[in-house]
Design an enzyme around this catalytic site. Structure first.
Site, PDB file in Angstrom:
ATOM      1  N   ASP A 289       0.823  -1.229   0.000  1.00 30.75           N
ATOM      2  CA  ASP A 289       0.000   0.000   0.000  1.00 30.75           C
ATOM      3  C   ASP A 289       0.847   1.265   0.000  1.00 30.75           C
ATOM      4  OD1 ASP A 289       0.673  -0.287   2.716  1.00 30.75           O
ATOM      5  OD2 ASP A 289      -1.345   0.186   3.445  1.00 30.75           O
TER       6      ASP A 289
ATOM      7  N   ASP B 232      -5.516  -0.142   5.821  1.00 30.31           N
ATOM      8  CA  ASP B 232      -6.341  -0.433   6.994  1.00 30.31           C
ATOM      9  C   ASP B 232      -7.577   0.463   7.033  1.00 30.31           C
ATOM     10  OD1 ASP B 232      -4.160  -1.982   7.481  1.00 30.31           O
ATOM     11  OD2 ASP B 232      -3.495  -0.899   9.268  1.00 30.31           O
TER      12      ASP B 232
ATOM     13  N   TYR C 175       9.333  -1.199  10.127  1.00 36.16           N
ATOM     14  CA  TYR C 175       8.342  -0.772   9.129  1.00 36.16           C
ATOM     15  C   TYR C 175       8.853   0.478   8.408  1.00 36.16           C
ATOM     16  CZ  TYR C 175       3.669   0.166   7.238  1.00 36.16           C
ATOM     17  OH  TYR C 175       2.595   0.374   6.406  1.00 36.16           O
TER      18      TYR C 175
ATOM     19  N   SER D 116      -7.141  -2.454  14.967  1.00 34.70           N
ATOM     20  CA  SER D 116      -8.002  -1.744  15.918  1.00 34.70           C
ATOM     21  C   SER D 116      -7.772  -0.238  15.810  1.00 34.70           C
ATOM     22  CB  SER D 116      -7.727  -2.220  17.341  1.00 34.70           C
ATOM     23  OG  SER D 116      -6.425  -1.859  17.757  1.00 34.70           O
TER      24      SER D 116
HETATM   25  P1  ADP Z   1      -3.595  -2.728  15.606  1.00 34.77           P
HETATM   26  O1  ADP Z   1      -4.089  -1.577  14.793  1.00 34.77           O
HETATM   27  O2  ADP Z   1      -3.068  -3.828  14.763  1.00 34.77           O
HETATM   28  O3  ADP Z   1      -4.593  -3.240  16.603  1.00 34.77           O
HETATM   29  P2  ADP Z   1      -1.846  -0.687  16.611  1.00 34.77           P
HETATM   30  O4  ADP Z   1      -0.601  -0.737  17.437  1.00 34.77           O
HETATM   31  O5  ADP Z   1      -1.776   0.006  15.306  1.00 34.77           O
HETATM   32  O6  ADP Z   1      -2.339  -2.210  16.447  1.00 34.77           O
HETATM   33  O7  ADP Z   1      -3.007  -0.001  17.431  1.00 34.77           O
HETATM   34  C1  ADP Z   1      -3.309  -0.421  18.741  1.00 34.77           C
HETATM   35  C2  ADP Z   1      -3.545   0.802  19.599  1.00 34.77           C
HETATM   36  O8  ADP Z   1      -4.815   1.422  19.262  1.00 34.77           O
HETATM   37  C3  ADP Z   1      -3.678   0.484  21.076  1.00 34.77           C
HETATM   38  O9  ADP Z   1      -2.407   0.420  21.696  1.00 34.77           O
HETATM   39  C4  ADP Z   1      -4.494   1.664  21.572  1.00 34.77           C
HETATM   40  O10 ADP Z   1      -3.681   2.804  21.756  1.00 34.77           O
HETATM   41  C5  ADP Z   1      -5.429   1.944  20.402  1.00 34.77           C
HETATM   42  N1  ADP Z   1      -6.725   1.268  20.577  1.00 34.77           N
HETATM   43  C6  ADP Z   1      -7.254   0.295  19.826  1.00 34.77           C
HETATM   44  N2  ADP Z   1      -8.484  -0.087  20.275  1.00 34.77           N
HETATM   45  C7  ADP Z   1      -8.733   0.674  21.369  1.00 34.77           C
HETATM   46  C8  ADP Z   1      -9.814   0.766  22.292  1.00 34.77           C
HETATM   47  N3  ADP Z   1     -10.892  -0.012  22.202  1.00 34.77           N
HETATM   48  N4  ADP Z   1      -9.698   1.674  23.294  1.00 34.77           N
HETATM   49  C9  ADP Z   1      -8.633   2.458  23.404  1.00 34.77           C
HETATM   50  N5  ADP Z   1      -7.586   2.410  22.564  1.00 34.77           N
HETATM   51  C10 ADP Z   1      -7.616   1.534  21.558  1.00 34.77           C
HETATM   52 MG    MG Z   2      -2.883  -0.309  13.571  1.00 32.81          MG
END
Ligand code: ADP
Ligand code: MG
Length: 382
Positions: A34, A169, A221, A124
Site C-alpha cells: 500500500d 487499513d 516498518y 483496531s
Molecule cells: P492494531 O491496529 O493492529 O490493533 P496498533 O498498534 O496500530 O495495532 O493499534 C493499537 C492501539 O490502538 C492500542 O495500543 C491503543 O492505543 C489503540 N486502541 C485500539 N483499540 C482501542 C480501544 N478499544 N480503546 C482504546 N484504545 C484503543
Molecule cells: Mg494499527
C-alpha cells in the site's frame, strides 16, 4: 439503546446522539504494497469498534474507552501531535486531521467499546480513527466521501500518532462490503468488492493470532518503507507499483546488490499475486487462491524479512495439516497468520498449530474463523 449508547449515558450523564461501528480487518493478500501505491485485497471482520458520540458547542472534547481506564478532557483547539497520552492520540488525531483539512468539526463527547484485540495486527487503530471521523463528520453536518475519510484517517495515524502506515487499513474498515474482499488500488483508491464467501466453497478462512510479542515493528516498518522509496527514486519511477513483473529483471539489475533487490522483488511479485487473486475471486475460484497465499508468505519471509519464528511455525503447521494456503497478514514481526482450509478441516488445522506452539514453548495462539463483514456505518439511530 445499544450497549455502547448505554455506557455513554453512564459515563457522561446523558444519551449519545448516534452510534457508529468500524470493523477490524485482515488482509487476504497484498502486504507492504500500500505504501508503494500498489494493490491490496483486505477483508473486514465481524470484530469491530463501536463509538457513541454527541456534539458539544463549547469546543471541548472528552474521550472514554471501555478498554482503557484513562480518559481525556481537553479543548479541540489545543490538540496537537505529541499533546495527548497513548490511545487518546487516535481519536484526537482524527479530529485534528479533519480540522486541518478544513472539514467542519467541533467539540465532541465520545465513548468507544471494541471487540478487536488491540495490537494484534487486526487494525483496531484504524477502526478507532475511522469510527471517530464518521461520528464527528456525521454529527457536525460535514458528511465526507469515504475515500476522503480514509485519507484523513491515514493522516491522523501518520502525523498525529507517528505511524507511517499506508492506507489499506483505513480503506478496508470504511469501504468493505459483507461477503466480499475489497480489491483496492491504493494509488487511486478505486475499490472493487470481489465475492469472497469461503463457506460457499466448502472452505474456511482461519485467523491465527500468534500473540507473539511485537518486536521492532515501527522502526523496521519505517526502514522497509524508506528502502522502497529510495529504490523507486533510483529507478526513476513514482512508486514501486510502476515496476511490472516483466520489467523486474532489468529493474533489479539497475539496483545495487543486497537487501534492496529483495525488497523490490517482494513488492513487484506481491502486486502480481494480488491481481491474480482478484481474478480468481471474480471467477469464483476461491480454492486456487491458496497457493498464492503461501507464495506471498515465502516472499515476506525470505525477501521482505518481516516474519518471526512464531509466525513461520503457524504457517508451517497449518500447511502440514492440509491448509490450501497460509501466510502472515499485516505488517509483520508478530500479529496474525491466515490459513485457507477445508471447512471440515478447521479443527485439525487449529489443533496442529496449537500442538506446534506447545512443543516450542510459545504462548498459546488464539484461532477464529473470519466472516467477511460490512464496512463502517452508523448503527444507532439506524
Ligand atoms: P492494531 O491496529 O493492529 O490493533 P496498533 O498498534 O496500530 O495495532 O493499534 C493499537 C492501539 O490502538 C492500542 O495500543 C491503543 O492505543 C489503540 N486502541 C485500539 N483499540 C482501542 C480501544 N478499544 N480503546 C482504546 N484504545 C484503543
Ligand atoms: Mg494499527
Amino acid at each position: 439503546m445499544n450497549d455502547t449508547a448505554a455506557a455513554f449515558h453512564t459515563a457522561f450523564g446523558y444519551p449519545p446522539e448516534g452510534v457508529w461501528t468500524a470493523p477490524g480487518r485482515i488482509n487476504l493478500i497484498g502486504e507492504h504494497t500500500d505504501y508503494n501505491d500498489g494493490y491490496v485485497l483486505p477483508i473486514a471482520l465481524s470484530q469491530a469498534l463501536t463509538a457513541a458520540a454527541a456534539r458539544r458547542t463549547d469546543g471541548r472534547v472528552r474521550f472514554r474507552s471501555l478498554q482503557s481506564p484513562e480518559g481525556f478532557d481537553g479543548r479541540l483547539a489545543d490538540l496537537a501531535p505529541g499533546s495527548t497520552p497513548a490511545w487518546v492520540a487516535y481519536p484526537a488525531g482524527a479530529l485534528w486531521a479533519a480540522a486541518e483539512a478544513g472539514t467542519r468539526v467541533d467539540g465532541l463527547d465520545l465513548l468507544v467499546d471494541s471487540t478487536i484485540p488491540a495490537g494484534a495486527g487486526l487494525s483496531s487503530s484504524a477502526a478507532l480513527v475511522c469510527a471517530t471521523l464518521l461520528a464527528a463528520t456525521g454529527l457536525h453536518g460535514s458528511a465526507t466521501p469515504l475515500e476522503k475519510v480514509a485519507r484523513l484517517a491515514q493522516r491522523a495515524e501518520n502525523t498525529f500518532v507517528g505511524m507511517p502506515c499506508g492506507i489499506m487499513d483505513q480503506a478496508a474498515s470504511l469501504l468493505s462490503v459483507e461477503g466480499h474482499a475489497l480489491f483496492l488500488d491504493t494509488r487511486t483508491l478505486v475499490a472493487e468488492p470481489v465475492p469472497f464467501a469461503p463457506r460457499e466453497h466448502g472452505l474456511a478462512l482461519l485467523v491465527i493470532d500468534t500473540r507473539a510479542p511485537h518486536r521492532l515493528v515501527e522502526s523496521a516498518y519505517a526502514d522497509r518503507r524508506r528502502s522502497c522509496e529510495e529504490a523507486a527514486r533510483a529507478l526513476g519511477v513514482a512508486a514501486l507499483r510502476d515496476v511490472t513483473e516483466s520489467g523486474l529483471g532489468s529493474a533489479l539489475a539497475a539496483l545495487p546488490e543486497g537487501a534492496v533487490r529483495h525488497r523490490v522483488r517482494h513488492v513487484v511479485t506481491e502486486n502480481a499475486r494480488v491481481l491474480a487473486a482478484a481474478d480468481l475471486l471474480r471467477a469464483g475460484d476461491v480454492r486456487s487462491v491458496g497457493p498464492l497465499l503461501t507464495a506471498s508468505h515465502a516472499s515476506l519471509r525470505d525477501d521482505y524479512e518481516v516474519s518471526v519464528p512464531e509466525v513461520d511455525a503457524a504457517v508451517d503447521a497449518a500447511l502440514a495439516a492440509g491448509a490450501l494456503g497460509a501466510r502472515i497478514t499485516g505488517g509483520g514481526f508478530g500479529g496474525c497468520v491466515i490459513a485457507l482450509v477445508e471447512a471440515d478441516g478447521r479443527e485439525t488445522c487449529s489443533a496442529a498449530v496449537r500442538t506446534a506452539y506447545r512443543e516450542r514453548g510459545f504462548t498459546a495462539p488464539a484461532v477464529f474463523e473470519a466472516a467477511p463483514a460490512a464496512g463502517a456505518h452508523r448503527v444507532h439511530p439506524a
